[in-house]
Design a protein around this motif. Structure first.
Motif, PDB file in Angstrom:
ATOM      1  N   VAL A   1      -1.048   3.321  -5.830  1.00 20.69           N
ATOM      2  CA  VAL A   1      -2.164   3.652  -6.211  1.00 20.69           C
ATOM      3  C   VAL A   1      -2.275   3.191  -7.867  1.00 20.69           C
ATOM      4  O   VAL A   1      -1.772   3.531  -8.514  1.00 20.69           O
ATOM      5  N   PRO A   2      -2.658   1.844  -8.190  1.00 33.06           N
ATOM      6  CA  PRO A   2      -3.504   1.049  -7.047  1.00 33.06           C
ATOM      7  C   PRO A   2      -2.484   0.089  -6.379  1.00 33.06           C
ATOM      8  O   PRO A   2      -1.452  -0.149  -6.639  1.00 33.06           O
TER       9      PRO A   2
ATOM     10  N   TYR B   1       0.672  -1.112   0.143  1.00 34.44           N
ATOM     11  CA  TYR B   1      -0.035  -0.147  -0.087  1.00 34.44           C
ATOM     12  C   TYR B   1       1.090   1.174  -0.079  1.00 34.44           C
ATOM     13  O   TYR B   1       0.548   2.111  -0.415  1.00 34.44           O
TER      14      TYR B   1
END
Length: 399
Positions: free
Chosen positions: A331-332, A288
């Protein structure tokens, strides 16, 4: 009673002998693999224990679905109790990978979303900074600078709530990674709140059984205390972890090498798990945020594989644990490469743990010790053993 025909008997007997032959062949292959693995593990671990004054260790190895457990030394020096397959170790912050899995499981069940504001799942935080901090940011230590530990005055639910309500971010959420027990602790608390059960009950009654873990605990039952190892601190005094704020969520799991290895194997191959848990583990294996070569997921830290030893030492350094690091949001969300190395260290006052695996290579390792010995020594030992496992796996596939 009807008679069994000679032909039927012959077919059945042939099948039995065939199965027995297959068993013997598999057993022989496992012996060959263990014969290659054991000398390297023995040499590495015995040297590590001697150099670092470790009383006892348990090592779990997984290679191509084969599981090997190696036990060394003493779980209790005073009673001269050896480490066995049933010995329970504190795994410190490796517990965060379980907490992360529970949070991702809550999302898979529709109880929360990682994008939710933290205060949505804890009404006491409404009107605080946590109106603007997401569940994901808590789970990835990017909430804005929550500290490594709680201040000493945080001792109960009242002071805990007061602390969180009064806390102010030092950074814009999502811009810096600051490794933090309060951060992952609150993440686990919100996950449990969303599932409407206490955190320990969810771990011991839902997550551990779903993963096939039979000797893993937040609260060690009285009947199992005889298997609970003593850790040894810097003065060689026997110790066990003391209660603390959100300790269960941040560093509270006690488990065996076999159970922790089963958890690693569930991460290597999720096919035997129910769909929500498969989805949850997928979420914990996604990057992330990125800082340098480290991809931060939920619980696990990820690296492109093969990685150099220096890369892994840097990613698990005290600098990474103690200092803020600017991050880039992914992102993603994404993995660093097709082949990914996952790892997590963990420590308490008297224990040191490490877990690492590479799913595409079907290799994994767990190291459990009843001493908080230096993290670089864990990384070096595991890296050496994993290199050997990769060679064994390749040889087995080409046979």
């Amino acid at each position: 009673m009807s008679q069994i025909s000679s032909r039927t008997y012959a077919v059945c007997a042939g099948a039995c002998f065939s199965l027995f032959g297959t068993f013997l062949a598999c057993s022989a292959e496992a012996d060959v693999v263990e014969g290659r693995i054991r000398p390297v593990v023995d040499r590495t671990i015995k040297g590590l224990m001697t150099e670092n004054g470790v009383a006892g260790m348990a090592v779990g190895i997984s290679v191509d679905g084969r599981r090997f457990i190696f036990n060394y030394g003493l779980a209790d020096k005073e009673k001269a109790t050896p480490v066995t397959a049933d010995t329970l170790f504190e795994i410190g912050s490796v517990s965060k990978t379980f907490t992360a899995t529970l949070g991702a499981y809550a999302e898979a069940k529709g109880a929360l979303a990682l994008s939710d504001a933290a205060s949505e799942h804890m009404r006491e935080l409404a009107g605080s900074a946590f109106d603007h901090i997401t569940v994901l940011e808590l789970g990835t230590y990017t909430a804005g600078g929550l500290p490594l530990q709680f201040p000493d005055e945080v001792i109960n639910n009242s002071t805990l709530t007061r602390y969180f309500r009064g806390w102010r971010p030092g950074y814009e959420p999502g811009t810096y990674r600051v490794y933090s027990n309060p951060s992952i602790g609150l993440f686990g608390t919100l996950a449990a709140a969303s599932l409407r059960k206490p955190f320990p009950e969810l771990m011991e009654g839902t997550l551990f059984p779903a993963l096939g873990l039979t000797n893993s605990y937040i609260r060690v039952p009285e009947a199992e205390m005889g298997d609970y190892a003593f850790g040894y601190n810097k003065k060689n005094n026997p110790v066990r972890v003391s209660p603390g704020a959100l300790d269960a969520q941040a560093y509270g799991v006690k488990t065996t090498a076999a159970d922790l290895l089963r958890f690693v194997e569930a991460n290597i191959d999720t096919s035997g798990l129910e769909s929500s848990l498969q989805k949850a583990i997928g979420a914990t294996q996604t990057g992330y945020y990125r800082t340098g070569d480290t991809f931060q997921s939920l619980g696990w830290e990820l690296y492109a594989w093969p990685a150099t030893l220096d890369t892994l030492l840097a990613g698990n350094s005290s600098d990474m644990a103690m200092k803020p690091h600017a991050v880039t949001p992914l992102v993603p969300p994404q993995k660093p490469a097709e082949d990914v190395f996952f790892n997590k260290t963990g420590s308490t006052g008297g224990f040191g743990a490490y877990a690492a695996f590479v799913p595409t290579r079907r290799i994994g390792i767990v190291l459990l010790a009843n001493r908080n010995y230096p993290i670089p020594e864990r990384i070096k030992a595991a890296y050496s053993i994993l290199g050997m496992l990769e060679a064994v796996s390749q040889d087995e596939r080409h046979r």
